[in-house]
Write an enzyme that holds these catalytic residues in place. Structure first.
Site, PDB file in Angstrom:
ATOM      1  N   ASP A   1       0.814  -1.209   0.000  1.00  0.00           N
ATOM      2  CA  ASP A   1       0.000   0.000   0.000  1.00  0.00           C
ATOM      3  C   ASP A   1       0.854   1.268   0.000  1.00  0.00           C
ATOM      4  O   ASP A   1       2.062   1.225   0.217  1.00  0.00           O
ATOM      5  CB  ASP A   1      -0.925   0.008   1.212  1.00  0.00           C
ATOM      6  CG  ASP A   1      -2.127  -0.904   1.025  1.00  0.00           C
ATOM      7  OD1 ASP A   1      -2.380  -1.323  -0.112  1.00  0.00           O
ATOM      8  OD2 ASP A   1      -2.813  -1.191   2.029  1.00  0.00           O
TER       9      ASP A   1
ATOM     10  N   LYS B   1      -3.348   3.698  -2.740  1.00  0.00           N
ATOM     11  CA  LYS B   1      -4.061   4.891  -3.193  1.00  0.00           C
ATOM     12  C   LYS B   1      -3.226   6.111  -2.863  1.00  0.00           C
ATOM     13  O   LYS B   1      -2.734   6.264  -1.747  1.00  0.00           O
ATOM     14  CB  LYS B   1      -5.424   4.992  -2.492  1.00  0.00           C
ATOM     15  CG  LYS B   1      -6.228   6.228  -2.876  1.00  0.00           C
ATOM     16  CD  LYS B   1      -7.591   6.244  -2.211  1.00  0.00           C
ATOM     17  CE  LYS B   1      -7.479   6.491  -0.733  1.00  0.00           C
ATOM     18  NZ  LYS B   1      -8.787   6.696  -0.078  1.00  0.00           N
TER      19      LYS B   1
ATOM     20  N   MET C   1      -7.885   9.032   9.287  1.00  0.00           N
ATOM     21  CA  MET C   1      -8.541   9.416   8.028  1.00  0.00           C
ATOM     22  C   MET C   1      -9.629  10.472   8.263  1.00  0.00           C
ATOM     23  O   MET C   1     -10.723  10.395   7.706  1.00  0.00           O
ATOM     24  CB  MET C   1      -9.131   8.173   7.335  1.00  0.00           C
ATOM     25  CG  MET C   1      -8.099   7.127   6.982  1.00  0.00           C
ATOM     26  SD  MET C   1      -8.802   5.549   6.421  1.00  0.00           S
ATOM     27  CE  MET C   1      -9.389   4.855   7.989  1.00  0.00           C
TER      28      MET C   1
END
Length: 276
Positions: free
Chosen positions: A55, A76, A189
């Site tokens: 990741d 991402k 997040m």
């Protein structure tokens, strides 16, 4: 095929002989970012990997521990996905069925908002043997590295670890509940929802509650902002703080200031505290 104990391997038993008919998936936690904060067990698993799917929050230096493996970036960055989740699941299955040891390398701990459990379930349902190596979660280690404990006698008896953004891209309802408590609140997040988070805490009369935001925790480019609920948005703008970042709210944030003060009095600043 349904999941069963026959489809799982304990961390201490991860060896090439555990591949099974349909291969082996090992989900590994890479820790918060500092390359030295990965476990020895994780390194040993990487060394016998045939494929590593990693990741964006994984430190690239860790890939050196898998010198003979095929390395595929599936993370991402800035809202752009290298692979959608369904495609990652298929990569895992396709590579494993070639009787390969597939390592899924994720930042922090894969079972803390990391989809590690989902990927293991998908692989096991396809008859692939699965194993898991826990990682050091950023939710605890990033604040700790900046001398912010999540619990402290007289300041916090418990803590919440909450995702700031749900899979529907909305603010988690648990944050409103956490704002009513005296617990430390750690939000992952959540930077895109900071204004909403601040508003919830203000409604509970907590404008003076300490808050810390740590960006790129434990890495060389780490940045930190310390303020109160009432002033944090200005601090974020002044310090240009952005994702990836962790938000810590609660009286425990004051511990960092106390340590700095003590270190200054003892003339130990350079040896005992991480600077801004």
């Amino acid at each position: 095929m349904e999941y069963s104990d026959k489809n799982s391997v304990a961390p201490g038993q991860i060896t090439p002989s555990n591949l099974g008919v349909n291969g082996l998936l090992t989900v590994i936690g890479a820790g918060p970012g500092d390359v030295e904060l990965i476990t020895l067990k994780a390194i040993k698993a990487l060394q016998i990997a045939d494929v590593v799917l990693y990741d964006a929050l994984v430190n690239d230096v860790l890939l050196e521990y898998a010198p003979n493996a095929e390395k595929i970036f599936v993370g991402k960055r800035r809202g752009c996905y290298a692979y959608q989740q369904e495609q990652i699941n298929e990569l895992i299955v396709n590579r494993a069925r070639m009787r390969k040891h597939v390592v899924r390398l994720k930042g922090g701990d894969p079972f803390v908002f990391g989809r590690g459990a989902e990927e293991m379930e998908h692989a096991a349902a396809q008859g692939i043997t699965v194993a898991m190596v826990p990682g050091i979660s950023s939710s605890l280690s990033v604040p700790a590295a900046q001398h912010i404990p999540v619990t402290k006698r007289g300041a916090a008896e418990s803590f919440w670890v909450i995702t700031g953004t749900t899979k529907e891209h909305k603010l988690s309802g648990d944050i409103a509940l956490a704002a009513k408590s005296n617990a430390t609140v750690v939000i992952l997040m959540g930077m895109s929802k900071l204004a909403q988070i601040v508003s919830l805490f203000k409604k509970e009369g907590k404008s003076e509650t300490p808050i810390a935001i740590i960006q790129n925790g434990t890495r060389e480019n780490e940045k930190i902002g310390i303020a109160t609920i009432g002033t944090i948005e200005e601090e974020v703008e002044n310090r240009q703080l952005a994702n990836p970042a962790i938000i810590i709210i609660g009286e425990v944030v004051k511990h960092r200031e106390n340590i700095i003060k003590i270190a200054q009095e003892q003339e130990l600043v350079g040896a005992s505290i991480t600077d801004y």
